[in-house]
Design an enzyme around this catalytic site. Structure first.
Site, PDB file in Angstrom:
ATOM      1  N   GLU A 208       5.997  42.304  48.274  1.00 42.35           N
ATOM      2  CA  GLU A 208       6.891  41.363  47.596  1.00 42.35           C
ATOM      3  C   GLU A 208       6.252  40.867  46.305  1.00 42.35           C
ATOM      4  OE1 GLU A 208       7.582  37.352  49.265  1.00 42.35           O
ATOM      5  OE2 GLU A 208       9.710  37.858  49.188  1.00 42.35           O
TER       6      GLU A 208
ATOM      7  N   TYR B 230      12.525  38.948  40.665  1.00 43.14           N
ATOM      8  CA  TYR B 230      12.090  39.198  42.046  1.00 43.14           C
ATOM      9  C   TYR B 230      12.217  40.687  42.344  1.00 43.14           C
ATOM     10  CZ  TYR B 230      11.988  39.197  47.131  1.00 43.14           C
ATOM     11  OH  TYR B 230      11.651  39.449  48.433  1.00 43.14           O
TER      12      TYR B 230
END
Ligand code: ADP
Ligand code: MG
Length: 399
Positions: free
Chosen positions: A207, A119
């Site tokens: 993101e 991530y």
């Protein structure tokens, strides 16, 4: 302003980020053609909606099955079949809410052999007034859950805008992800690239979940969610073109045409207020007395009668609205302008629900007189507390 995954990837690619090859399509035939061009042997059919959690999402329609909005396909025929099942149907994910979102475009992407999922995100950190990186080895998962259950697995740091990204930032990212050798170099370069893309295009959030390591040791941006600072869009005509209005709330689009600060909410009381602070206080007090606001609306300081009329029309057109509260503390905004705007709107669209008006401040007497003499069925209120109680009582009586 948000954009689709495939648009975000095209933008990041321009800055030099590693993304997979893919084609955006609008029909099963286009999907088939795109799959043939990409060549396989593995493809991914990805629903393009402005919401995450697509992979674990579910379609409402039985024909689309329970397979989710991101599906691996092993043949061109399969790509076409999946495209037919997804297009036009409604995908519900943890981010769409129960109503879901209709899938109108797909991204057909070459499939990757995934060794690891990470991530990585960038955002504007209001505490430090800087761009911050959030990095975690726990990719492909909901980052809020990771932050809650295993906060030690998340690294956060911010970048000094004077120096920009430096070598040590890249090494921090690589170390947090446990990467060495050539993969560490790729992580450093990616850190640079993402920071450049973020700042140059005035992003508010970027993101990447997941960022992957492939089995042949390449770092690839496999998912990308980007939102831009709407107040900076005047500087980016090319990016403004990426806007997909079908993804946005129709009422908010209408409000933006009149430069109104409007946000749709899911309650029953429509609110027309001037000043963001007073608008927030109005939402709070409606909640306090047991109902919920249908919207946030700040008509602003020097709103014209036309703007007020537009605002009132947007509120009355909302089928959720069972009562309207106009709460104006006139400073720069004049109460008579509000009164005229409300009456002009009611004359064209009618008034089917109770309306409570609280006016205070500049030209208040004139405003009250205009409303009194209009013959409108308005419930007058003296202050915020009185106004909130009256509208809540009226809505409860009607329900
Ligand atoms: P979402 O976050 O909306 O569910 P993603 O793009 O993250 O959508 O896709 C969900 C999962 O599907 C990823 O975590 C990854 O495991 C897999 N996936 C997505 N794109 C590809 C691809 N090109 N090749 C292989 N797997 C993929
Ligand atoms: Mg994802």
């Amino acid at each position: 302003m948000n954009i689709h995954e495939y648009q975000a990837k095209a933008l990041l690619k321009k800055y030099g980020a590693p993304v997979s090859r893919g084609v955006a399509v609008f029909s099963p035939d286009e999907a088939e053609k795109a799959a043939a061009e990409l060549g396989g042997p593995l493809w991914v059919v990805k629903s393009q909606i402005h919401a995450g959690g697509r992979g674990k999402g579910k379609f409402k329609e039985a024909e689309a099955g329970e397979k989710g909005g991101v599906r691996l396909a092993k043949s061109v025929e399969e790509v076409k079949t999946f495209a037919g099942q997804m297009l036009g149907n409604t995908l519900v994910t943890i981010q769409t809410g129960p109503a879901g979102k209709q899938v109108n475009r797909l991204y057909i992407e070459e499939g990757s052999d995934i060794a690891k999922e990470f991530y990585l995100s960038l955002l504007v950190d209001r505490e430090t007034s800087r761009v911050a990186f959030v990095v975690s080895t726990e990719g492909g998962m909901d980052i809020e859950e990771v932050a809650h259950a295993t906060p030690e697995k998340i690294l956060t740091f911010s970048v000094d805008p004077v120096t920009g990204v430096q070598g040590f930032h890249g090494r921090k990212v690589a170390a947090a992800l446990g990467l060495t050798g050539d993969l560490a170099k790729q992580a450093s370069k990616l850190t640079d690239v993402l920071y450049s893309a973020f700042t140059a295009s005035d992003m508010a959030m970027l993101e990447i979940n997941p960022l992957i390591v492939t089995k042949d040791n390449r770092l690839v941006v496999l998912d990308a969610k980007v939102s831009f600072d709407s107040n900076a869009m005047y500087r980016h005509a090319d990016l403004a073109e990426l806007r997909d209005e079908s993804e946005e709330d129709a009422k908010e689009i209408e409000a933006s045409k009149y430069d109104l600060a409007y946000i749709a909410l899911d309650g029953t009381i429509g609110c027309m207020v001037n000043g963001a602070g007073l608008a927030m206080a109005t939402l709070d007090i409606i909640k306090l007395y047991g109902e919920s606001p249908a919207n946030f609306l700040d008509v602003g300081g020097g709103a014209s009668e036309e703007k007020v009329t537009a605002a009132f029309k947007i509120i009355t057109a909302d089928p959720q609205v069972q009562g309207i509260l106009v709460n104006i503390f006139g400073g720069i905004m004049k109460c008579d302008v509000i009164a005229r705007g409300v009456i002009a709107a009611v004359k064209t669209v009618g008034l089917q629900v109770p309306l409570v008006v609280r006016l205070e401040g500049t030209n208040v007497e004139e405003g009250k007189k205009i409303i009194r003499e209009s013959g409108l069925n308005v419930i007058p209120a003296d202050d915020l507390d009185d106004a909130a109680q009256k509208i809540v009582a009226s809505v409860k009586k009607g329900a």
